[in-house]
Write an enzyme that holds these catalytic residues in place. Structure first.
Site, PDB file in Angstrom:
ATOM      1  N   ALA A 113      60.747 -43.316 -97.772  1.00  0.00           N
ATOM      2  CA  ALA A 113      61.040 -43.257 -96.332  1.00  0.00           C
ATOM      3  C   ALA A 113      62.285 -42.491 -95.913  1.00  0.00           C
ATOM      4  CB  ALA A 113      61.115 -44.674 -95.766  1.00  0.00           C
ATOM      5  N   ALA A 114      63.323 -42.406 -96.758  1.00  0.00           N
ATOM      6  CA  ALA A 114      64.599 -41.838 -96.284  1.00  0.00           C
ATOM      7  C   ALA A 114      64.486 -40.321 -96.084  1.00  0.00           C
ATOM      8  CB  ALA A 114      65.702 -42.131 -97.297  1.00  0.00           C
ATOM      9  N   PRO A 115      65.113 -39.775 -95.035  1.00  0.00           N
ATOM     10  CA  PRO A 115      65.971 -40.450 -94.046  1.00  0.00           C
ATOM     11  C   PRO A 115      65.245 -41.088 -92.866  1.00  0.00           C
ATOM     12  CG  PRO A 115      66.071 -38.076 -93.736  1.00  0.00           C
ATOM     13  CD  PRO A 115      65.188 -38.300 -94.941  1.00  0.00           C
ATOM     14  N   GLY A 117      62.219 -39.864 -90.784  1.00  0.00           N
ATOM     15  CA  GLY A 117      61.432 -39.189 -89.744  1.00  0.00           C
ATOM     16  C   GLY A 117      59.973 -39.637 -89.685  1.00  0.00           C
ATOM     17  N   LYS A 118      59.319 -39.722 -90.847  1.00  0.00           N
ATOM     18  CA  LYS A 118      57.894 -40.085 -90.841  1.00  0.00           C
ATOM     19  C   LYS A 118      57.721 -41.551 -90.455  1.00  0.00           C
ATOM     20  CE  LYS A 118      56.994 -36.033 -92.962  1.00  0.00           C
ATOM     21  NZ  LYS A 118      58.263 -35.712 -93.621  1.00  0.00           N
ATOM     22  N   GLU A 135      62.780 -47.152 -99.653  1.00  0.00           N
ATOM     23  CA  GLU A 135      63.410 -45.989-100.292  1.00  0.00           C
ATOM     24  C   GLU A 135      63.974 -46.443-101.628  1.00  0.00           C
ATOM     25  OE1 GLU A 135      63.747 -42.596 -99.940  1.00  0.00           O
ATOM     26  OE2 GLU A 135      64.837 -42.846-101.814  1.00  0.00           O
ATOM     27  N   ARG A 140      70.342 -43.241-100.619  1.00  0.00           N
ATOM     28  CA  ARG A 140      69.670 -42.706 -99.429  1.00  0.00           C
ATOM     29  C   ARG A 140      69.361 -43.793 -98.385  1.00  0.00           C
ATOM     30  NH1 ARG A 140      67.492 -37.522 -99.875  1.00  0.00           N
ATOM     31  NH2 ARG A 140      65.598 -38.011 -98.716  1.00  0.00           N
ATOM     32  N   ASP A 180      55.182 -39.719 -98.448  1.00  0.00           N
ATOM     33  CA  ASP A 180      55.764 -38.392 -98.221  1.00  0.00           C
ATOM     34  C   ASP A 180      56.491 -38.098 -99.528  1.00  0.00           C
ATOM     35  OD1 ASP A 180      56.813 -36.093 -97.150  1.00  0.00           O
ATOM     36  OD2 ASP A 180      58.317 -37.105 -95.923  1.00  0.00           O
ATOM     37  N   CYS A 233      56.274 -31.308 -98.988  1.00  0.00           N
ATOM     38  CA  CYS A 233      56.826 -30.115 -98.324  1.00  0.00           C
ATOM     39  C   CYS A 233      56.943 -28.990 -99.358  1.00  0.00           C
ATOM     40  CB  CYS A 233      58.176 -30.432 -97.680  1.00  0.00           C
ATOM     41  SG  CYS A 233      59.471 -30.885 -98.846  1.00  0.00           S
TER      42      CYS A 233
HETATM   43  N1  SAM Z   1      59.687 -39.476 -95.526  1.00  0.00           N
HETATM   44  C1  SAM Z   1      61.057 -39.006 -95.423  1.00  0.00           C
HETATM   45  C2  SAM Z   1      61.316 -38.569 -93.996  1.00  0.00           C
HETATM   46  O1  SAM Z   1      60.367 -38.197 -93.288  1.00  0.00           O
HETATM   47  O2  SAM Z   1      62.465 -38.594 -93.561  1.00  0.00           O
HETATM   48  C3  SAM Z   1      61.355 -37.929 -96.447  1.00  0.00           C
HETATM   49  C4  SAM Z   1      61.009 -38.359 -97.847  1.00  0.00           C
HETATM   50  S1  SAM Z   1      61.428 -37.207 -99.105  1.00  0.00           S
HETATM   51  C5  SAM Z   1      60.251 -35.968 -98.930  1.00  0.00           C
HETATM   52  C6  SAM Z   1      60.902 -38.071-100.535  1.00  0.00           C
HETATM   53  C7  SAM Z   1      61.608 -39.355-100.822  1.00  0.00           C
HETATM   54  O3  SAM Z   1      61.072 -39.911-102.024  1.00  0.00           O
HETATM   55  C8  SAM Z   1      63.100 -39.219-101.043  1.00  0.00           C
HETATM   56  O4  SAM Z   1      63.791 -40.049-100.150  1.00  0.00           O
HETATM   57  C9  SAM Z   1      63.311 -39.664-102.479  1.00  0.00           C
HETATM   58  O5  SAM Z   1      64.500 -40.373-102.659  1.00  0.00           O
HETATM   59  C10 SAM Z   1      62.114 -40.566-102.711  1.00  0.00           C
HETATM   60  N2  SAM Z   1      61.777 -40.730-104.137  1.00  0.00           N
HETATM   61  C11 SAM Z   1      62.276 -40.064-105.205  1.00  0.00           C
HETATM   62  N3  SAM Z   1      61.748 -40.529-106.350  1.00  0.00           N
HETATM   63  C12 SAM Z   1      60.901 -41.513-106.020  1.00  0.00           C
HETATM   64  C13 SAM Z   1      60.075 -42.392-106.750  1.00  0.00           C
HETATM   65  N4  SAM Z   1      60.001 -42.328-108.079  1.00  0.00           N
HETATM   66  N5  SAM Z   1      59.355 -43.299-106.074  1.00  0.00           N
HETATM   67  C14 SAM Z   1      59.410 -43.355-104.722  1.00  0.00           C
HETATM   68  N6  SAM Z   1      60.174 -42.549-103.968  1.00  0.00           N
HETATM   69  C15 SAM Z   1      60.904 -41.632-104.603  1.00  0.00           C
END
Ligand code: SAM
Length: 327
Positions: A113-115, A117-118, A135, A140, A180, A233
């Site tokens: 979820a971080a930060p 937006g979705k 998250e 984060r 995401d 992305c």
């Molecule tokens: N959805 C967020 C938004 O819209 O603001 C952006 C998410 S970003 C693309 C992907 C996220 O996945 C990051 O916050 C990252 O820390 C987290 N992440 C990294 N490794 C992960 C894991 N093994 N399991 C779940 N989440 C993970």
């Protein structure tokens, strides 16, 4: 030609048969172009927007605006008041699959979820009784909490759990699950940013495998007839269409859902209803998105009442840690 440029050309060859399209794609990454800033109005809509707004796309919700070049919504006082959240158009594109889901719903879980937006988009569109914004990376969490708090997303709770723990604690509970997924982030290059090693086959493979693990756990959370929204992305087919194809083989109870408003963005790399935004469209840096539905009967279990206490979920309006200044 450097290693990164060579790998970019190879990626373009996997993406496009047509030489012109390959060249256009590479050019957008080598020479990033300005992109319109976007905002999501979190509460009511203003009678008159304080910003110069671009004409909306036909499917764009009226609470999302694409702003003219040069607008700086993050510096407007309404931002600090939580009236809107700033995000890029690629994010709106990717999460717009949720527009096809009937609202309201009981539970939405945003696994990555971080930060935030979705999560905020899902909250605005689906009006869930409860939104769990999870998250796994502890550092984060601050930014996620502070954004949900600022935007007054009152039905949200934040958790800091591995997706496997979520899957074990709340199987088949959520009507909508968002993934995401963490990815190589190749589209950051089209924004003029950095994503070290993003075109390297080892990085791509590691990210694809991580996405598969996250999706496999997230699938367990989805209630019968519920939805799983997968998005990234990045551009590489190994992380996107190929992960989608792997998922459907492993979890045949899920079926892909066609999203009519995204038909013009159908990925030419698969017959599945996967949608892609490429940087050469000029709309955004790039995104991939797929909506899946669990075809099993709805036998969703109520949330264990103490689940959120057990996992030390934090309400965004409780005292939040300071946001991470690097985000
Ligand atoms: N959805 C967020 C938004 O819209 O603001 C952006 C998410 S970003 C693309 C992907 C996220 O996945 C990051 O916050 C990252 O820390 C987290 N992440 C990294 N490794 C992960 C894991 N093994 N399991 C779940 N989440 C993970």
């Amino acid at each position: 030609m450097g290693e990164a440029s060579r790998l970019l050309v190879k990626l373009s060859q996997r993406l496009f048969q047509d030489e012109m399209k390959r060249a256009e794609f590479c050019d957008r990454l080598i020479h990033p172009q300005p992109l319109h800033p976007c905002i999501l109005w979190c509460q009511s809509l203003p009678e008159l927007s304080p910003f110069a707004v671009e004409p909306p796309l036909p499917w764009q919700p009226n609470w999302c605006d694409r702003l003219a070049f040069g607008q700086q919504p993050g510096k407007h006082p309404l931002h600090d008041q939580g009236a809107f959240y700033c995000l890029d158009f690629s994010s709106i594109f990717a999460v717009s699959t949720l527009l096809t889901i009937p609202a309201p719903v009981k539970l939405v879980v945003d696994v990555c979820a971080a930060p935030g937006g979705k999560s905020i988009f899902a909250w605005r569109e689906l009006q869930p009784d409860l939104l769990i914004s999870n998250e796994v990376i502890g550092k984060r969490i601050g930014a996620l909490l502070s954004n949900l708090k600022r935007c007054q997303i009152d039905s949200a709770r934040v958790t800091n759990l591995d997706p496997q723990v979520l899957a074990e604690n709340m199987p088949q509970t959520a009507q909508v699950v968002l993934v995401d997924a963490p990815c190589t982030g190749q589209s950051l290059i089209a924004k003029g940013g950095k994503a070290p090693g993003c075109f390297h086959p080892v990085t791509i493979n590691n990210n694809a495998n991580r996405q598969k693990r996250i999706l496999a756990n997230s699938a367990q959370l989805v209630a019968g007839q519920g939805y799983l929204a997968y998005m990234t992305c990045t551009y590489s087919p190994e992380e996107n269409e190929q992960v989608a194809e792997w998922f459907l083989t492993r979890f045949p109870q899920f079926q892909p859902v066609a999203v009519p408003h995204l038909q013009a963005y159908q990925s030419h790399l698969t017959d599945l209803p996967c949608y892609r935004l490429f940087p050469q469209s000029g709309l955004g840096a790039g995104a991939f998105t797929l909506l899946l539905q669990n075809t099993l009967l709805d036998e969703s279990q109520a949330l264990p009442p103490d689940f959120l206490l057990q996992t030390r979920a934090i309400a965004p309006n409780s005292s939040a840690p300071k946001p991470d200044p690097t985000m």
